[in-house]
Scaffold this motif. Structure first.
Motif: not given
Length: 215
Positions: A97-106
């Motif tokens: 989930i953290s990878v999805a969150v990071r991608g969305a923020i970036q």
């Protein structure tokens, strides 16, 4: 199958759903936090968060379950199979989930951050009121897909002795074959397959629908 047989399966289903909901709540909280940390400007925080993500995404889920189940008692922390499964699955799912969150923020334009700062918002306020609401909508389809995978993956907790739906099915099959001499493995496992399909397929459809909508 007798009523008692269905009750065994129902108990296993309840435990599977409880485990799934617990892991979903924990992994969402940790995953969002780790995802935000991965976008930090401080290299130490960013490195620690990325290390956490890469470690638990890279390890096979079974290995993570075994590590939690066998190492925590060695450290003096007594946990049963249910808690071990909850911790292990939460580590794996929160990393994804953290990878999805990071991608969305970036994916949010840097100009929005600059505009928020120009309006006098702090970095925390910008993340809370400007970045995260937009990132949440963008990451939702992939997160829903991950949660569907998480529910299916709970079946691996049987390897450390957790009494979930699949384990309950095995117990029922063994009991019927010993007491009644009948072979009902096909019927029981077919029912388990249908239950998992009913739970997970709507989530998969929802994830695809949201991806198309956002596209």
């Amino acid at each position: 199958m007798a009523v008692a047989g269905y009750q065994i399966l129902l108990d296993g289903l309840v435990r599977t759903l409880l485990l799934s909901v617990s892991c979903i709540i924990i992994s969402l909280c940790i995953g969002v936090l780790i995802g935000i940390m991965q976008t930090s400007k401080q290299s130490v925080i960013r490195s620690v968060a990325k290390g956490y993500s890469e470690l638990f995404r890279g390890l096979p889920i079974v290995i993570t379950l075994f590590l939690v189940f066998f190492i925590l008692p060695e450290a003096g922390i007594e946990v049963n199979s249910y808690i071990s499964a909850m911790i292990g699955l939460s580590l794996w799912s929160s990393a994804n989930i953290s990878v999805a969150v990071r991608g969305a923020i970036q994916s949010i334009s840097p100009t929005q951050v600059e505009a928020s700062m120009a309006l006098g918002l702090s970095g925390l306020q910008t993340m809370r009121y400007v970045i995260l609401p937009q990132a949440f909508r963008r990451m939702l389809p992939s997160v829903i897909g991950l949660l569907s995978n998480l529910i299916q993956t709970t079946s691996l907790s049987i390897l450390i002795g957790n009494l979930d739906l699949l384990k309950s099915a095995q117990i029922l099959i063994e009991r019927v074959e010993i007491m009644e001499g009948g072979a009902i493995a096909f019927q029981v496992y077919s029912l388990v397959l249908i239950v998992y399909f009913i739970i997970c397929y709507p989530l998969s459809l929802l994830s695809r629908k949201m991806e198309k909508k956002l596209a």
